[in-house]
Design a protein around this motif. Sequence first.
Motif, PDB file in Angstrom:
ATOM      1  N   PRO A 403       4.161  10.203  10.616  1.00 19.43           N
ATOM      2  CA  PRO A 403       2.716  10.410  10.565  1.00 19.43           C
ATOM      3  C   PRO A 403       2.131  10.629  11.955  1.00 19.43           C
ATOM      4  O   PRO A 403       2.657  10.115  12.944  1.00 19.43           O
ATOM      5  N   ASP A 404       1.073  11.409  12.017  1.00 16.42           N
ATOM      6  CA  ASP A 404       0.411  11.646  13.294  1.00 16.42           C
ATOM      7  C   ASP A 404      -0.219  10.342  13.769  1.00 16.42           C
ATOM      8  O   ASP A 404      -0.871   9.643  12.989  1.00 16.42           O
ATOM      9  N   PRO A 405      -0.016   9.971  15.051  1.00 15.06           N
ATOM     10  CA  PRO A 405      -0.567   8.693  15.520  1.00 15.06           C
ATOM     11  C   PRO A 405      -2.099   8.685  15.564  1.00 15.06           C
ATOM     12  O   PRO A 405      -2.717   7.632  15.543  1.00 15.06           O
ATOM     13  N   GLN A 406      -2.702   9.882  15.579  1.00 16.51           N
ATOM     14  CA  GLN A 406      -4.152   9.965  15.767  1.00 16.51           C
ATOM     15  C   GLN A 406      -4.908  10.317  14.487  1.00 16.51           C
ATOM     16  O   GLN A 406      -5.924   9.710  14.166  1.00 16.51           O
ATOM     17  N   TYR A 407      -4.407  11.299  13.728  1.00 12.54           N
ATOM     18  CA  TYR A 407      -5.163  11.805  12.578  1.00 12.54           C
ATOM     19  C   TYR A 407      -4.557  11.329  11.272  1.00 12.54           C
ATOM     20  O   TYR A 407      -3.348  11.341  11.091  1.00 12.54           O
ATOM     21  N   GLU A 408      -5.445  10.961  10.332  1.00  7.55           N
ATOM     22  CA  GLU A 408      -5.006  10.516   9.010  1.00  7.55           C
ATOM     23  C   GLU A 408      -4.527  11.711   8.189  1.00  7.55           C
ATOM     24  O   GLU A 408      -5.053  12.816   8.318  1.00  7.55           O
ATOM     25  N   ASN A 409      -3.566  11.469   7.311  1.00  8.30           N
ATOM     26  CA  ASN A 409      -3.061  12.493   6.392  1.00  8.30           C
ATOM     27  C   ASN A 409      -2.504  13.732   7.087  1.00  8.30           C
ATOM     28  O   ASN A 409      -2.536  14.836   6.545  1.00  8.30           O
ATOM     29  N   VAL A 410      -2.038  13.553   8.324  1.00  6.18           N
ATOM     30  CA  VAL A 410      -1.342  14.637   9.027  1.00  6.18           C
ATOM     31  C   VAL A 410       0.093  14.173   9.250  1.00  6.18           C
ATOM     32  O   VAL A 410       0.306  13.103   9.813  1.00  6.18           O
ATOM     33  N   GLN A 411       1.046  14.972   8.768  1.00  2.00           N
ATOM     34  CA  GLN A 411       2.449  14.605   8.925  1.00  2.00           C
ATOM     35  C   GLN A 411       3.162  15.629   9.807  1.00  2.00           C
ATOM     36  O   GLN A 411       2.935  16.839   9.663  1.00  2.00           O
ATOM     37  N   HIS A 412       4.032  15.139  10.686  1.00  2.00           N
ATOM     38  CA  HIS A 412       4.840  16.030  11.518  1.00  2.00           C
ATOM     39  C   HIS A 412       6.251  16.075  10.946  1.00  2.00           C
ATOM     40  O   HIS A 412       6.833  15.039  10.616  1.00  2.00           O
ATOM     41  N   ILE A 413       6.783  17.289  10.805  1.00  2.00           N
ATOM     42  CA  ILE A 413       8.143  17.479  10.301  1.00  2.00           C
ATOM     43  C   ILE A 413       8.879  18.279  11.370  1.00  2.00           C
ATOM     44  O   ILE A 413       8.480  19.391  11.700  1.00  2.00           O
ATOM     45  N   ILE A 414       9.921  17.697  11.931  1.00  2.00           N
ATOM     46  CA  ILE A 414      10.617  18.349  13.043  1.00  2.00           C
ATOM     47  C   ILE A 414      11.370  19.576  12.553  1.00  2.00           C
ATOM     48  O   ILE A 414      11.348  20.629  13.172  1.00  2.00           O
ATOM     49  N   CYS A 415      12.045  19.431  11.420  1.00  2.00           N
ATOM     50  CA  CYS A 415      12.854  20.528  10.902  1.00  2.00           C
ATOM     51  C   CYS A 415      12.753  20.482   9.382  1.00  2.00           C
ATOM     52  O   CYS A 415      12.928  19.423   8.780  1.00  2.00           O
ATOM     53  N   CYS A 416      12.431  21.612   8.761  1.00  2.00           N
ATOM     54  CA  CYS A 416      12.136  21.612   7.327  1.00  2.00           C
ATOM     55  C   CYS A 416      12.801  22.813   6.684  1.00  2.00           C
ATOM     56  O   CYS A 416      12.570  23.942   7.107  1.00  2.00           O
ATOM     57  N   ASP A 417      13.666  22.576   5.668  1.00  2.00           N
ATOM     58  CA  ASP A 417      14.246  23.736   4.982  1.00  2.00           C
ATOM     59  C   ASP A 417      13.497  23.982   3.674  1.00  2.00           C
ATOM     60  O   ASP A 417      12.536  23.289   3.358  1.00  2.00           O
ATOM     61  N   SER A 418      13.952  24.973   2.922  1.00  4.55           N
ATOM     62  CA  SER A 418      13.193  25.392   1.740  1.00  4.55           C
ATOM     63  C   SER A 418      13.320  24.410   0.571  1.00  4.55           C
ATOM     64  O   SER A 418      12.686  24.592  -0.457  1.00  4.55           O
ATOM     65  N   TYR A 419      14.147  23.369   0.723  1.00 11.68           N
ATOM     66  CA  TYR A 419      14.306  22.371  -0.343  1.00 11.68           C
ATOM     67  C   TYR A 419      13.483  21.101  -0.083  1.00 11.68           C
ATOM     68  O   TYR A 419      13.173  20.364  -1.011  1.00 11.68           O
ATOM     69  N   ALA A 420      13.198  20.822   1.193  1.00 11.24           N
ATOM     70  CA  ALA A 420      12.589  19.527   1.565  1.00 11.24           C
ATOM     71  C   ALA A 420      11.259  19.332   0.849  1.00 11.24           C
ATOM     72  O   ALA A 420      10.379  20.195   0.891  1.00 11.24           O
ATOM     73  N   THR A 421      11.125  18.190   0.184  1.00 10.79           N
ATOM     74  CA  THR A 421       9.954  17.924  -0.651  1.00 10.79           C
ATOM     75  C   THR A 421       9.281  16.619  -0.232  1.00 10.79           C
ATOM     76  O   THR A 421       9.959  15.651   0.122  1.00 10.79           O
ATOM     77  N   TYR A 422       7.967  16.622  -0.284  1.00  9.22           N
ATOM     78  CA  TYR A 422       7.150  15.463   0.120  1.00  9.22           C
ATOM     79  C   TYR A 422       6.221  15.129  -1.040  1.00  9.22           C
ATOM     80  O   TYR A 422       5.932  15.988  -1.877  1.00  9.22           O
ATOM     81  N   ALA A 423       5.777  13.880  -1.106  1.00  9.04           N
ATOM     82  CA  ALA A 423       4.935  13.468  -2.237  1.00  9.04           C
ATOM     83  C   ALA A 423       3.708  12.705  -1.740  1.00  9.04           C
ATOM     84  O   ALA A 423       3.743  12.069  -0.683  1.00  9.04           O
ATOM     85  N   TYR A 424       2.641  12.802  -2.508  1.00  7.52           N
ATOM     86  CA  TYR A 424       1.391  12.085  -2.204  1.00  7.52           C
ATOM     87  C   TYR A 424       0.886  11.457  -3.486  1.00  7.52           C
ATOM     88  O   TYR A 424       1.045  12.037  -4.568  1.00  7.52           O
ATOM     89  N   ASP A 425       0.262  10.279  -3.385  1.00  7.33           N
ATOM     90  CA  ASP A 425      -0.521   9.837  -4.537  1.00  7.33           C
ATOM     91  C   ASP A 425      -1.995   9.789  -4.145  1.00  7.33           C
ATOM     92  O   ASP A 425      -2.342   9.784  -2.963  1.00  7.33           O
ATOM     93  N   PHE A 426      -2.852   9.812  -5.169  1.00 10.35           N
ATOM     94  CA  PHE A 426      -4.298   9.935  -4.937  1.00 10.35           C
ATOM     95  C   PHE A 426      -5.035   8.670  -5.362  1.00 10.35           C
ATOM     96  O   PHE A 426      -4.616   7.959  -6.278  1.00 10.35           O
ATOM     97  N   ASP A 427      -6.173   8.438  -4.701  1.00 15.03           N
ATOM     98  CA  ASP A 427      -7.099   7.361  -5.073  1.00 15.03           C
ATOM     99  C   ASP A 427      -8.505   7.949  -5.158  1.00 15.03           C
ATOM    100  O   ASP A 427      -8.830   8.884  -4.422  1.00 15.03           O
ATOM    101  N   PHE A 428      -9.330   7.359  -6.022  1.00 12.46           N
ATOM    102  CA  PHE A 428     -10.744   7.751  -6.049  1.00 12.46           C
ATOM    103  C   PHE A 428     -11.466   7.126  -4.867  1.00 12.46           C
ATOM    104  O   PHE A 428     -11.146   6.013  -4.448  1.00 12.46           O
ATOM    105  N   VAL A 429     -12.446   7.868  -4.348  1.00 10.14           N
ATOM    106  CA  VAL A 429     -13.218   7.360  -3.207  1.00 10.14           C
ATOM    107  C   VAL A 429     -14.186   6.278  -3.685  1.00 10.14           C
ATOM    108  O   VAL A 429     -14.462   5.308  -2.987  1.00 10.14           O
ATOM    109  N   ASN A 430     -14.720   6.429  -4.917  1.00  6.41           N
ATOM    110  CA  ASN A 430     -15.631   5.419  -5.482  1.00  6.41           C
ATOM    111  C   ASN A 430     -15.463   5.398  -6.998  1.00  6.41           C
ATOM    112  O   ASN A 430     -14.581   6.066  -7.540  1.00  6.41           O
ATOM    113  N   ASP A 431     -16.330   4.627  -7.689  1.00  9.80           N
ATOM    114  CA  ASP A 431     -16.186   4.471  -9.140  1.00  9.80           C
ATOM    115  C   ASP A 431     -16.755   5.641  -9.934  1.00  9.80           C
ATOM    116  O   ASP A 431     -16.570   5.723 -11.147  1.00  9.80           O
TER     117      ASP A 431
END
Length: 745
Positions: A403-431
């Motif tokens: 993860p980026d040390p400064q910005y939220e939800n920014v990820q650094h990937i040094i080397c990425c091929d066409s198969y590499a997969t990442y996942a996220y889950d979501f939350d509501f900001v309010n009710d």
Amino acid sequence: MAVRATVSRFPADSDAQEASGIPWGLTVTPFASKDENGQAPVYGSDGNLLPRCENCYAYFNTYCELDQWAWNCSLCGTLNGLSSQAIARYSHPQSCAEMMSSFIDLELPLEGSEEEILHARPVYVAAVDLSSSEEFLELTKSALQAALEALAPESLFGLATFSHKLGLYDVQGPIPVVKNVFIPQDAEGTLPIELEDVMPLLQFLAPVETCKDRITSALETLKPTTSWERTPGTGQELDGVLMGGRGFGAAMEALCNYLGSEYGNTFALARVFAFLSGPPDHGPGQLDTRRYGEQYASKGEDADRALLPEQTPFYKDLAAVAVQAGVCVDIFAVTNEYTDLASLKFLSIESGGSLFLYSNTDDSTLPQDMYRMLSRPYAFNCVLRLRTSTEFKPGHSYGHFFPDPQYENVQHIICCDSYATYAYDFDFVNDVGFSRHASEQPMVQIAFQYTVVVPPEELSGSELVSSRRGKHSIKRRLRIRTLQYGTARNLNELYDGVDPEVVLSLLVHKVILASLEEGVREGRMLLHDWLVILTAQYNEAFKLIQYKNGSSSMTGQVDVTFSQCPQLQLLPRLVFALLRNPLLRFHEEGVHPDYRIYVQCLFSALEPSSLHRAIYPVLTSYSTPDKQAYPRHSLSRAALLTSGSPIFFLDAFTTLIIFYSSTADPSLPFPPPQDCLLRSTINKLKQERCITPKLVFIRGGQDDATAFENYLIEEQDVDGTGLTSAMGFVSFLEDITQSVLEYMK
């Protein structure tokens, strides 16, 4: 860029999400050349001119409202002005990728120092463990021969070896010359001399084009360090005690620093292939493997918990050094002894590399994996950013990035091929959740900035003239995918849009995290409880069981197979299979801790369809090698008997098994001939895999069928006794039913 969400229609608010029991999130395979429907992006240039929202920094896209002077952000609704340049650009919409598609890939101009490395060459270094056996070195030589065939001719290649000393090979002269530096035995020690002073880096890195034969000659000289070479005769007085011999940590640290001096000048990314035959036991980064024996013997502490965390931060810290030096490390461990991959894995996965484990040299697919890895395209120095519309936000993110040390939800990937997969889950900001107005739909935008090395044949004419005779060029690109989702008006709609493979992906990430933090037992409980709660919520939503007011008596029957909802029907089987997987089986069942770590690393980078096969293999039957009988069977002996087919093909992702039943007609050719449908299916699957699956042929009644029968999990007890009983999957469903009744009381 393939993107798959757990639900095609998002929950309307946090109550609906809670009531559904379904994890809410998505998986993204950013460097996949097409989207999940097989569509390629629209390519364009001037990515730096793409308008961005002043409020949320999202990129302009086809979902934005555009008028003559301004545009409305489709994610946050902010009205943004257009520059005169953008107004002129958008007066010809057919010439702009971002006006034609919501999936675009734009070229970015190289900046400052990047221009200097415009013609940087790909750099590869092999680090070979000499504290090993002849068989290990023969396998490694085969793998490196395969690598040399896959590398582009203008690549630079360096050969290093490590044991109680670090060896650097100069293959640019008439005969290969090796220069050695002794590695201090002390864990706090440092090398007595800088590698640059041992051999200048550009003498070490040889062009593959002109030196391939000499690299091959150098490989032929590799021999295991013999015991007499590791005794104090080497000049280190240790009262005749045999020294340890595998200074892996010191070698890796020295190589990262060595290569780092030319980062941004000679190369834009250096890949180091580390071939390891056992645990590092010498110098900095040495690991104490006695903890495995102690845990195995003592019943006092939970071995499943004790063997998963790293024992030293050395390799995690070293990964950060590698990243700074522009080095990506792939670890190939060929060993059946405890090597503590729990500590070593960080060096590979956090530097953008891969971790491979082979239990022996006999049937290892290492050379094929090596060739495959180097033949496919990859991106490097990547930045992945996911943005959402204002009602919800990304929660956890999962995958091999940092993860980026400064910005939220920014990820650094040094080397990425066409198969590499990442996942996220979501939350509501309010009710409040999503507005009921149809005009404001949930939006997700994924931006992926990356660099590729483009071979000369892919450059346009003008670029080719400027790129001095057939050199590779560096390109920086920006790939953006903007997606709009519907919202589910009720639970039925939500359940109808479930993608069980993506649900499985998120569950696997969550149980791996729970295992690492709390132990395997906790991971199993989390998974079991999730299925119980989902089953209860579904039964409640469809009003299948009801408790009479104030009494414990219940009307109706628990539907544990989700008979009214086809999209959920796969989930109980997937959870059952995951509980039977080495990922979550107990230590005392004989699951090797290194194998568990390897499986964790493999599974957490797979795209959902591959993960599905790895956890619940696909079993197909054939009436002849040229005719498929049935596309999918459940993994049970009963399925084999009732199908009556003579040939079965099992795809377990890492292993492919062709099984001829004992009653098969003897005239059927065994093994299947090369030109039949079954073989062409296998070859196609092999081509599409990120790793080389092992192919096994078994003739029922003649060969040992254990390898095949172990995959027939539905008759095995989920608690791991491993004893075949008629009550495997069936008794699991009964257990879930009982737990649902307890939960709903």
